[in-house]
Every structure is written in structure tokens, then in C-alpha cells.
Design a protein around this motif. Structure first.
Motif, PDB file in Angstrom:
ATOM      1  N   LEU A 382       0.822  -1.212   0.000  1.00 18.93           N
ATOM      2  CA  LEU A 382       0.000   0.000   0.000  1.00 18.93           C
ATOM      3  C   LEU A 382       0.854   1.260   0.000  1.00 18.93           C
ATOM      4  CD1 LEU A 382      -2.842  -1.081   2.465  1.00 18.93           C
ATOM      5  CD2 LEU A 382      -2.782  -1.197  -0.031  1.00 18.93           C
ATOM      6  N   VAL A 383       1.974   1.242   0.722  1.00 22.62           N
ATOM      7  CA  VAL A 383       2.879   2.396   0.695  1.00 22.62           C
ATOM      8  C   VAL A 383       3.463   2.581  -0.702  1.00 22.62           C
ATOM      9  CG1 VAL A 383       5.076   3.281   1.561  1.00 22.62           C
ATOM     10  CG2 VAL A 383       3.423   2.316   3.155  1.00 22.62           C
ATOM     11  N   ALA A 384       3.814   1.479  -1.349  1.00 22.28           N
ATOM     12  CA  ALA A 384       4.307   1.556  -2.723  1.00 22.28           C
ATOM     13  C   ALA A 384       3.242   2.143  -3.640  1.00 22.28           C
ATOM     14  CB  ALA A 384       4.715   0.164  -3.207  1.00 22.28           C
ATOM     15  N   TRP A 385       1.990   1.781  -3.417  1.00 12.45           N
ATOM     16  CA  TRP A 385       0.883   2.339  -4.201  1.00 12.45           C
ATOM     17  C   TRP A 385       0.825   3.856  -4.031  1.00 12.45           C
ATOM     18  CZ3 TRP A 385      -4.967   0.985  -3.152  1.00 12.45           C
ATOM     19  CH2 TRP A 385      -5.746   1.512  -4.200  1.00 12.45           C
ATOM     20  N   ILE A 386       0.952   4.321  -2.791  1.00 14.52           N
ATOM     21  CA  ILE A 386       0.934   5.758  -2.517  1.00 14.52           C
ATOM     22  C   ILE A 386       2.115   6.457  -3.202  1.00 14.52           C
ATOM     23  CG2 ILE A 386       1.122   7.484  -0.682  1.00 14.52           C
ATOM     24  CD1 ILE A 386      -0.309   5.501   1.170  1.00 14.52           C
ATOM     25  N   MET A 387       3.255   5.777  -3.241  1.00 16.06           N
ATOM     26  CA  MET A 387       4.461   6.352  -3.858  1.00 16.06           C
ATOM     27  C   MET A 387       4.459   6.228  -5.376  1.00 16.06           C
ATOM     28  SD  MET A 387       7.184   4.747  -1.108  1.00 16.06           S
ATOM     29  CE  MET A 387       8.614   5.312  -2.029  1.00 16.06           C
ATOM     30  N   GLY A 388       3.429   5.610  -5.933  1.00 17.09           N
ATOM     31  CA  GLY A 388       3.373   5.441  -7.372  1.00 17.09           C
ATOM     32  C   GLY A 388       4.211   4.291  -7.890  1.00 17.09           C
ATOM     33  N   ILE A 389       4.549   3.342  -7.007  1.00 21.70           N
ATOM     34  CA  ILE A 389       5.364   2.180  -7.383  1.00 21.70           C
ATOM     35  C   ILE A 389       4.458   0.962  -7.475  1.00 21.70           C
ATOM     36  CG2 ILE A 389       7.279   0.687  -6.686  1.00 21.70           C
ATOM     37  CD1 ILE A 389       8.438   3.060  -5.175  1.00 21.70           C
ATOM     38  N   GLN A 390       4.613   0.199  -8.538  1.00 23.90           N
ATOM     39  CA  GLN A 390       3.752  -0.961  -8.769  1.00 23.90           C
ATOM     40  C   GLN A 390       4.368  -2.210  -8.126  1.00 23.90           C
ATOM     41  OE1 GLN A 390       3.229  -1.054 -13.049  1.00 23.90           O
ATOM     42  NE2 GLN A 390       1.486   0.314 -12.949  1.00 23.90           N
ATOM     43  N   MET A 391       4.068  -2.408  -6.864  1.00 24.07           N
ATOM     44  CA  MET A 391       4.496  -3.603  -6.147  1.00 24.07           C
ATOM     45  C   MET A 391       3.293  -4.481  -5.872  1.00 24.07           C
ATOM     46  SD  MET A 391       6.301  -3.965  -2.394  1.00 24.07           S
ATOM     47  CE  MET A 391       6.392  -5.562  -1.574  1.00 24.07           C
ATOM     48  N   ASP A 392       3.378  -5.757  -6.234  1.00 24.59           N
ATOM     49  CA  ASP A 392       2.279  -6.671  -6.002  1.00 24.59           C
ATOM     50  C   ASP A 392       2.681  -7.745  -4.990  1.00 24.59           C
ATOM     51  OD1 ASP A 392       3.855  -8.528  -7.359  1.00 24.59           O
ATOM     52  OD2 ASP A 392       2.891  -8.123  -9.280  1.00 24.59           O
ATOM     53  N   LEU A 393       1.769  -8.685  -4.762  1.00 28.86           N
ATOM     54  CA  LEU A 393       2.015  -9.782  -3.817  1.00 28.86           C
ATOM     55  C   LEU A 393       2.502 -11.048  -4.503  1.00 28.86           C
ATOM     56  CD1 LEU A 393      -1.024  -9.462  -1.364  1.00 28.86           C
ATOM     57  CD2 LEU A 393       1.367  -8.901  -0.906  1.00 28.86           C
ATOM     58  N   ASP A 394       2.841 -10.962  -5.770  1.00 28.89           N
ATOM     59  CA  ASP A 394       3.380 -12.110  -6.490  1.00 28.89           C
ATOM     60  C   ASP A 394       4.858 -12.252  -6.156  1.00 28.89           C
ATOM     61  OD1 ASP A 394       4.158 -14.089  -8.175  1.00 28.89           O
ATOM     62  OD2 ASP A 394       3.482 -13.125 -10.036  1.00 28.89           O
ATOM     63  N   PHE A 395       5.174 -13.170  -5.250  1.00 27.63           N
ATOM     64  CA  PHE A 395       6.557 -13.376  -4.811  1.00 27.63           C
ATOM     65  C   PHE A 395       7.278 -14.420  -5.663  1.00 27.63           C
ATOM     66  CE2 PHE A 395       5.330 -10.681  -1.623  1.00 27.63           C
ATOM     67  CZ  PHE A 395       6.178 -10.584  -0.535  1.00 27.63           C
ATOM     68  N   LYS A 396       6.661 -14.822  -6.771  1.00 31.62           N
ATOM     69  CA  LYS A 396       7.192 -15.824  -7.703  1.00 31.62           C
ATOM     70  C   LYS A 396       7.070 -17.239  -7.122  1.00 31.62           C
ATOM     71  CE  LYS A 396      10.267 -12.516  -9.885  1.00 31.62           C
ATOM     72  NZ  LYS A 396      11.657 -12.186 -10.237  1.00 31.62           N
ATOM     73  N   LEU A 397       7.207 -18.190  -8.001  1.00 27.86           N
ATOM     74  CA  LEU A 397       6.889 -19.576  -7.659  1.00 27.86           C
ATOM     75  C   LEU A 397       7.800 -20.145  -6.575  1.00 27.86           C
ATOM     76  CD1 LEU A 397       5.222 -22.107  -8.250  1.00 27.86           C
ATOM     77  CD2 LEU A 397       6.869 -22.685 -10.032  1.00 27.86           C
ATOM     78  N   LEU A 398       9.111 -19.998  -6.732  1.00 24.66           N
ATOM     79  CA  LEU A 398      10.047 -20.586  -5.777  1.00 24.66           C
ATOM     80  C   LEU A 398       9.859 -19.999  -4.386  1.00 24.66           C
ATOM     81  CD1 LEU A 398      12.459 -22.425  -5.231  1.00 24.66           C
ATOM     82  CD2 LEU A 398      13.969 -20.543  -5.950  1.00 24.66           C
ATOM     83  N   GLU A 399       9.735 -18.685  -4.315  1.00 26.41           N
ATOM     84  CA  GLU A 399       9.594 -18.015  -3.024  1.00 26.41           C
ATOM     85  C   GLU A 399       8.261 -18.363  -2.356  1.00 26.41           C
ATOM     86  OE1 GLU A 399      10.672 -16.771  -5.762  1.00 26.41           O
ATOM     87  OE2 GLU A 399      12.495 -15.591  -5.415  1.00 26.41           O
TER      88      GLU A 399
END
Length: 467
Positions: A382-399
Motif C-alpha cells: 500500500l505504501v508503494a501504491w501511494i508512492m506510485g510504485i507498482q508492487m504486487d504480492l506475487d513473490f514468484k513460484l520458488l519463493e
């Protein structure tokens, strides 16, 4: 003049008075009966040492004695005080360009005593604010180091560092800390099994399962859309789903805090175990207020600022250190950062396991993992959203797969309410295998950050190489 008299002269509250010490705001410090200590605070207290007011008493200038006593309590009141030397060395290494590897290493070492002191200062403030506000303070500041590192990594656009460091903190608490604690406690108590309250473990593992579900759904959706099984309206659906899941995770964490601090507080209070009489009395003494409210607040702000500086150094030098040491950024973020950054808290958890107090150990390990998974991770999105950064919850398959298996293994290990050393061995071996997996992977530092797009393939950008 005895030590108590010297402490009074120096302005330091004695144990007799500290249960109702007046604060600078007109309040009073709550004693043991007014504030149930958290597992984090009791864990950190195992690394603290009593201050001796003898030297302060010999200072000829009376006005300096309270200041020196305050400095002695904050800077020397921990068994990790010798590591404070790394803080000015890290700043000097950065200012005089000694080398980015040195800056990284010294900053990590300096974060160890700072994290312990933040826990101590939070406990001091909690003694003045009462059980509810104190619990919220501990819940917010319990993993301040990880949160600050994540924020600085976000500001520098290093989303993979954010994800890996937070994932590493959860894996470290579930497998390394808990595994080491159960192993050491089991070896120390070979003649019998160590009991603990299952109810606390059930609550935390339930929340961790919800966290894994929320982190798995964006990955599963990306795979389902890319394979043609389902269709979505836009390419940013994964990002939007991640933000919605983040709100759900924060809502669940708020409900957890209400459950822990209000309606079912008794489930999270350490239960008495036979054979701990004298040790428990000493620990109760340690929880009395030794700093005024204003002093504790000032030092907490100062320590947070110093942690912010060192965290910025760590984030800025992690990629050069990765190249110099021949290790991937993901391995450093997932394995090294959590081990060093939480060393003080981890040591405390192991010490209480040796004392046959597994409720405190579980409160530290599972509590930290829950806080990272259900509070710090969604807050970062959510902080990334406020900062205009596209961060999602997809941590990739291995992680994501490693996280899911870790939660499942931990839940099975804690299902019967008793522990022995073999459970610790199994958790540690799981951590070693996962660490080995990330050790052999090589993820280029220039890899584009995840943007929540569905056009990268089923498992995201496939440019991870095997050494």
C-alpha cells in the motif's frame, strides 16, 4: 552509600519506586500487575544487564549525573553494547569511501544492538501507557528494522529486495529461530518433553495460512490467465488483486491485535513452568521502568533515525556486496539480512527455550512471522501504491512455494502441544534446504521490477539462472 542511594542521587528510579514512577507528562509507570509483558519484550530482556550506578555517583558535577545515568542505561544496559562501535564505523566507511562491502557489513552489525534497544525503549514507554497502548507499541515497533529497510528499498525502486527480505524474515522466524530454539530446548531437557500452549500457536498459524493464501492468489491468477484458462479485463489485474488482498491482510491483523490485546489476552501470556522460580523473580525485576517517559521517547526517536541511516546504507550497498561476495541478491536478502538483523531477538528466544519457557519462544518466533506476513508485507504494497510504485504480492513460484511449505511444516510440528529436539532438527533441515536452493540461484540485479502485468509468462519474468 549503597547502590540504591546512588541511583536516587543520580536521578535513576529504583526498583521500589519504578512501579509508579511519575512521567514528564504527569502519568505513572505501570508495574507488573498493570501491564502483561509481550513475548518480544521478555525475549529482549534476556540480553539486558543491570546498570551499576557506582561510577555515576563519583561524578563531581551533580547536574551531569542524571544525564550520564541515562546514557549508561541506554548504551551500556545490554550485553550487545560492544557492537555499538560498528555504528560510527559504518558512517565513517560511507563518508570516507572505505568500500561498499565494508559499509554493508558494518551497517548490518550495527543494526543488531539498535534493534534490541528499540525493543527495550518500547517496553519502557509501554510501562507508562498501559497494556493496550503498550501492546500496540510493541506490535508496531516489534519489527521496525525490517519495515525501515523495506521502505528505503521501495524508495530506491528495489522491489525484489523488499520482497526477498520480508520473505526471509518469515522463513527465518518459522524455521531457523523456532527450529534452533526447539532443538536447544530439547537437548537441555532430554529427560522430558517441553509443553506449551497450543492455542497461541493455532492463532498464529491460522493467520500465516491466510497470509500465504493472499500471496499465492496473484501468482495463481497470473498462471491461470497466461495459460488461457481464465481471462481478465486489464493487464494490471494482478496488481489490483494484490492491493485488495493487502487490505484484507491488514484487516485480519487489526482483528488479531484486538483478539490479542483485549478479548483473549490470557492466551498470549506466558504460562508458569515448574523449576523457574528464581529466574522468574529476576525477570520481573527487569521489567520495572528505569527511564522517564520523555527520555525513553527521545531515545526511541534517535535510535529509529540511526536505524534509518544504516538501513539506507544496507539497501544502497547490497548489489555491490552481492557481486563482491559472489552471492545473489536474493540469497543475501532472504538469508543474511534476517539472520543478522534479528540476531538479538533470536538469541532471546533460544535462551527462553533453554529455560523451558516455550510459550515465550513461540510468541517471539510466530509473533514476528505473523507481524511481517500480515502487517509489514501488505503495508509495503500500500505504501508503494501511494508512492506510485507498482508492487504486487506475487513473490514468484520458488519463493511462494518455500513460504507455503514452511508454514505447513511449522503447523504440523506444533500441533500436539509438546516439543522435543527432533522437531527442531526437522525445522532446521528445512531451512538449510531452502537456503541451499536460493544459494544456487542467480538473479541478475538489473532484472525489471514486478509491475503486476500479466504479460510476463505464467511465473513472471523467467530470467533466473542456475549457477
Amino acid at each position: 552509600m549503597d547502590h540504591s542511594a546512588a541511583a536516587i542521587e543520580a536521578g535513576v528510579p529504583t526498583r521500589k519506586d519504578s512501579g509508579r514512577l511519575p512521567s514528564r507528562h504527569g502519568g505513572h509507570a505501570h508495574g507488573h500487575s498493570g501491564l502483561a509483558r509481550t513475548a518480544h519484550g521478555m525475549s529482549s530482556s534476556s540480553l539486558r544487564k543491570k546498570s551499576d550506578a557506582t561510577l555515576v555517583r563519583k561524578v563531581p558535577v551533580a547536574s551531569l549525573r542524571p544525564v550520564l545515568a541515562n546514557l549508561q542505561e541506554v548504551l551500556l544496559g545490554t550485553k550487545l553494547a560492544v557492537l555499538f562501535i560498528a555504528v560510527p564505523l559504518a558512517v565513517a566507511a560511507q563518508c570516507f569511501s572505505f568500500g561498499q562491502v565494508w559499509v554493508f557489513a558494518l551497517s548490518l552489525i550495527g543494526l543488531i544492538p539498535l534493534a534490541e534497544r528499540v525493543s527495550f525503549l518500547t517496553e519502557q514507554l509501554a510501562l507508562y501507557t498501559g497494556p493496550t497502548i503498550g501492546g500496540l507499541l510493541n506490535a508496531t515497533c516489534g519489527n521496525a528494522t525490517e519495515l525501515i529497510i523495506a521502505l528505503f528499498a521501495l524508495m530506491q525502486g528495489k522491489i525484489e529486495v523488499v520482497k526477498c527480505s520480508l520473505l526471509g524474515s518469515v522463513l527465518s522466524n518459522l524455521l531457523l529461530v523456532l527450529g534452533t530454539s526447539l532443538f536447544c530446548g530439547g537437548i537441555k531437557n532430554l529427560g522430558s518433553e517441553q509443553p506449551y500452549d497450543r492455542k497461541q500457536a493455532d492463532v498464529n498459524t491460522g493467520l500465516l495460512v491466510l497470509g500465504v493464501l493472499c500471496q499465492s492468489l496473484p501468482l495463481l491468477l497470473r498462471y491461470a490467465v497466461s495459460s488461457g484458462e481464465h481471462a481478465v479485463a486489464t493487464d494490471t489485474t494482478v496488481l489490483e488483486l494484490s492491493r485488495a488482498c493487502s487490505f484484507v491482510m491488514l484487516l485480519a491483523y487489526v482483528a488479531y491485535l484486538f483478539f490479542q490485546l483485549k478479548t483473549h489476552r490470557q492466551l498470549f501470556e506466558p504460562h508458569d513452568v515448574e523449576g523457574g522460580g528464581e529466574e522468574e523473580e529476576e525477570e520481573e525485576e527487569e521489567e520495572e521502568a528505569v527511564l522517564g517517559f520523555g527520555s525513553a521517547l527521545f531515545w526511541l526517536i534517535l535510535m529509529t533515525v540511526i536505524i534509518s541511516v544504516l538501513s539506507e546504507y544496507v539497501v544502497g550497498t547490497i548489489e555491490p556486496t552481492s557481486k563482491s561476495w559472489g552471492l545473489s541478491v536474493s540469497f543475501i536478502s532472504i538469508i543474511l539480512l534476517p539472520i543478522v538483523g534479528n540476531a538479538a531477538e533470536h538469541a532471546g528466544a533460544i535462551i527462553f527455550a533453554l529455560k523451558n519457557k516455550l510459550d515465550i519462544t513461540l510468541g517471539v518466533a510466530l509473533g514476528s512471522a505473523t507481524q511481517i506476513s500480515m502487517f509489514v508485507v501488505p503495508l509495503s504494497v500500500l505504501v508503494a501504491w501511494i508512492m506510485g510504485i507498482q508492487m504486487d504480492l506475487d513473490f514468484k513460484l520458488l519463493e511462494t512455494g518455500s513460504l507455503f511449505i514452511s508454514v505447513v511444516v511449522t503447523a504440523f510440528a506444533l500441533q500436539d502441544g509438546t516439543s522435543h529436539y527432533l522437531k527442531g532438527v526437522l525445522l532446521l533441515l528445512c531451512y538449510i534446504v531452502i537456503g541451499a536452493c536460493f544459494f544456487v540461484t542467480r538473479q541478475p540485479a538489473h532484472q525489471p521490477n514486478s509491475s503486476g502485468s500479466l504479460l510476463d509468462g505464467p511465473m513472471g519474468p523467467m530470467n533466473v539462472q542456475i549457477a
